[in-house]
Design an enzyme around this catalytic site. Structure first.
Site, PDB file in Angstrom:
ATOM      1  N   SER A 174       0.849  -1.192   0.000  1.00  0.00           N
ATOM      2  CA  SER A 174       0.000   0.000   0.000  1.00  0.00           C
ATOM      3  C   SER A 174       0.884   1.242   0.000  1.00  0.00           C
ATOM      4  O   SER A 174       2.062   1.170  -0.366  1.00  0.00           O
ATOM      5  CB  SER A 174      -0.941  -0.005   1.206  1.00  0.00           C
ATOM      6  OG  SER A 174      -1.914   0.999   1.071  1.00  0.00           O
ATOM      7  N   ASN A 175       0.357   2.382   0.379  1.00  0.00           N
ATOM      8  CA  ASN A 175       1.147   3.611   0.414  1.00  0.00           C
ATOM      9  C   ASN A 175       0.683   4.487   1.570  1.00  0.00           C
ATOM     10  O   ASN A 175      -0.234   4.120   2.298  1.00  0.00           O
ATOM     11  CB  ASN A 175       1.046   4.350  -0.937  1.00  0.00           C
ATOM     12  CG  ASN A 175      -0.395   4.678  -1.268  1.00  0.00           C
ATOM     13  OD1 ASN A 175      -1.038   5.439  -0.565  1.00  0.00           O
ATOM     14  ND2 ASN A 175      -0.916   4.074  -2.328  1.00  0.00           N
ATOM     15  N   ARG A 176       1.298   5.655   1.718  1.00  0.00           N
ATOM     16  CA  ARG A 176       1.091   6.452   2.939  1.00  0.00           C
ATOM     17  C   ARG A 176      -0.083   7.419   2.864  1.00  0.00           C
ATOM     18  O   ARG A 176      -0.236   8.263   3.738  1.00  0.00           O
ATOM     19  CB  ARG A 176       2.375   7.240   3.237  1.00  0.00           C
ATOM     20  CG  ARG A 176       3.507   6.369   3.745  1.00  0.00           C
ATOM     21  CD  ARG A 176       4.770   7.179   3.916  1.00  0.00           C
ATOM     22  NE  ARG A 176       4.562   8.384   4.688  1.00  0.00           N
ATOM     23  CZ  ARG A 176       5.369   9.446   4.671  1.00  0.00           C
ATOM     24  NH1 ARG A 176       6.426   9.438   3.883  1.00  0.00           N
ATOM     25  NH2 ARG A 176       5.120  10.492   5.407  1.00  0.00           N
ATOM     26  N   ALA A 207      -4.661   7.590  -3.941  1.00  0.00           N
ATOM     27  CA  ALA A 207      -3.317   7.149  -4.319  1.00  0.00           C
ATOM     28  C   ALA A 207      -3.431   5.672  -4.690  1.00  0.00           C
ATOM     29  O   ALA A 207      -3.348   4.797  -3.837  1.00  0.00           O
ATOM     30  CB  ALA A 207      -2.359   7.349  -3.164  1.00  0.00           C
TER      31      ALA A 207
END
Ligand code: CTP
Length: 414
Positions: free
Chosen positions: A221-223, A292
């Site tokens: 995943s991402n932030r 995102a």
């Protein structure tokens, strides 16, 4: 008359009637009042009887410099207090709003000063609910919230977090800073006449990260926190738009008054967007793609937890580029497409990268930001990049930036 008892001249600054209900969160309204006063707002506190058990009226009187009203029938005031207060208010904000207050408002009761003042007002009414998560999730509260939303009452939170009992869930009052920020943003709209300018518009907003599972315990995943997308959805909804918010997993409370679709992976987000936009892409006036989206996902999702076997290599396969797919399929100007570009460069290089994305994905506007500014915080710095132009917006809260983005989006709508 009330005006004469408070000041002999018309107030030069915006006026907010700050209603306070009897919830434990009432102590936090002092911070909201302080922030509003600091921003130049004239704050007129109105407390319910139970609110006075939670917070001393002299605290609010001291912070605001104004008398705190509790009684509907105050012998020291000539005229009808609720009518005077409602007429003077540019906006009424109820912080915190209890389940009881929401219920009373939903049925139009006017049996105390705060309720009567709200019922008498013609301007925006904002409420910041605070209650136990089971009360917020109760069918009766959901019914009341839906009815109030339909009546135009605007909700600030509640958010997911710890409540007074120590339990965790959705029902915690939004933080005082966020509440003050939302009130100030709404006051600015009232001042410029920009409120309800999205009436009748359909907006789809995506927010948050996507999560791509590798096995039952691990994922890629991402932030992304989702805060920017949620701020855009809330601002559009406050301005009258019908909003569908398609959200990846985030730790934010669901904003009331909009259709929320929770998704996990990029492919789920794509399916939710297909449903929201329809086969001809005609069901929305605009799509704001703030999510995102993970560009890759594991080639294989393991049904059982992967065991440690020394060095290993993960095969990743590309996810669909959702926005580029929609840009490629779009015929005519609907929906207007707004993409985001998160880059690790700034200045001209950021604008260049954003315009590259705008052309490649065939979108109308790119919101460009640097990774160093964007993540997690409540404010951001963005550059709006169109085909022929770019505009740098100074650092501001995500909610304020959301309104500025909507200001630029409005004239592009078909
Ligand atoms: N986006 C999308 N589908 C993807 C990746 C991104 O729809 N698979 C959208 C995002 O929601 C955003 C825009 O495209 O609005 C740009 O996302 P970004 O990740 O910055 O661009 P990428 O196309 O992934 O380019 P790169 O990561 O190579 O910079």
């Amino acid at each position: 008359m009330l005006r004469a008892t408070m000041s002999s001249t018309a107030p030069p600054q915006p006026t907010v009637v700050l209603g306070v209900c009897g919830s434990i969160a009432a102590y936090k309204v002092a911070v909201v009042a302080r922030l509003l006063v600091k921003a130049g707002v004239r704050v007129m506190p109105v407390m319910t009887r139970s609110a006075t058990k939670m917070l001393g009226a002299p605290t609010l009187a001291g912070i605001t410099g104004n008398r705190v009203h509790v009684d509907m029938f105050d012998p020291s005031i000539a005229g009808e207090l609720h009518v005077e207060l409602a007429s003077e208010a540019d906006l009424i904000a109820v912080v915190p709003a209890t389940a009881e207050f929401l219920s009373a408002l939903a049925t139009g009761r006017a049996d105390d000063l705060l309720r009567a003042t709200v019922l008498c007002s013609e301007g925006p009414v904002m409420v910041a609910p605070a209650m136990h998560p089971r009360m917020w999730a109760h069918a009766a509260t959901l019914r009341n919230v839906a009815a109030l939303r339909a009546d135009g009452v605007e909700f600030i939170g509640p958010v997911f977090g710890e409540v007074a009992s120590g339990e965790v869930g959705e029902g915690r009052m939004s933080e005082p800073e966020a509440i003050a920020e939302a009130i100030l943003a709404r006051l600015a709209q009232v001042a410029t006449g920009a409120h309800r300018d999205f009436d009748g518009r359909q907006l789809v907003v995506t927010a948050g990260p996507t999560v791509e599972d590798l096995d039952p315990a691990r994922y890629l995943s991402n932030r992304s926190s989702g805060k920017m997308g949620y701020a855009i959805a809330a601002a559009a909804s406050a301005r009258g738009a019908q909003v569908t918010l398609i959200s990846g997993p985030v730790a934010l409370g669901a904003p009331a008054g909009m259709n929320i679709v929770h998704v996990r992976s990029a492919r789920e987000m794509q399916a939710a967007l297909d449903a929201a936009l329809g086969p001809e892409l005609t069901r929305a006036d605009a799509l704001v793609m703030a999510a995102a989206v993970a560009d890759y996902r594991p080639g294989e999702v393991h049904a059982a937890k992967m065991k440690r076997t020394g060095a290993t290599t993960l095969e990743l396969v590309p996810n669909p580029d959702i926005l580029a797919g929609i840009g490629g399929r779009r015929e005519g100007g609907k929906p207007v497409l707004v993409g985001f570009a998160l880059e690790t460069v700034s200045g001209d290089a950021l604008i260049c990268a954003a315009r590259d994305k705008l052309n490649k994905k065939r979108v109308d506007l790119i919101v460009a930001n640097s990774a160093s500014d964007a993540f997690d915080g409540d404010d951001n710095r963005i550059v709006l990049v169109s085909r022929d132009d770019s505009e740098e917006l100074p650092r501001a809260s995500k909610r304020v930036l959301a309104d500025q983005l909507l200001d630029r989006l409005l004239p592009l709508l078909p």
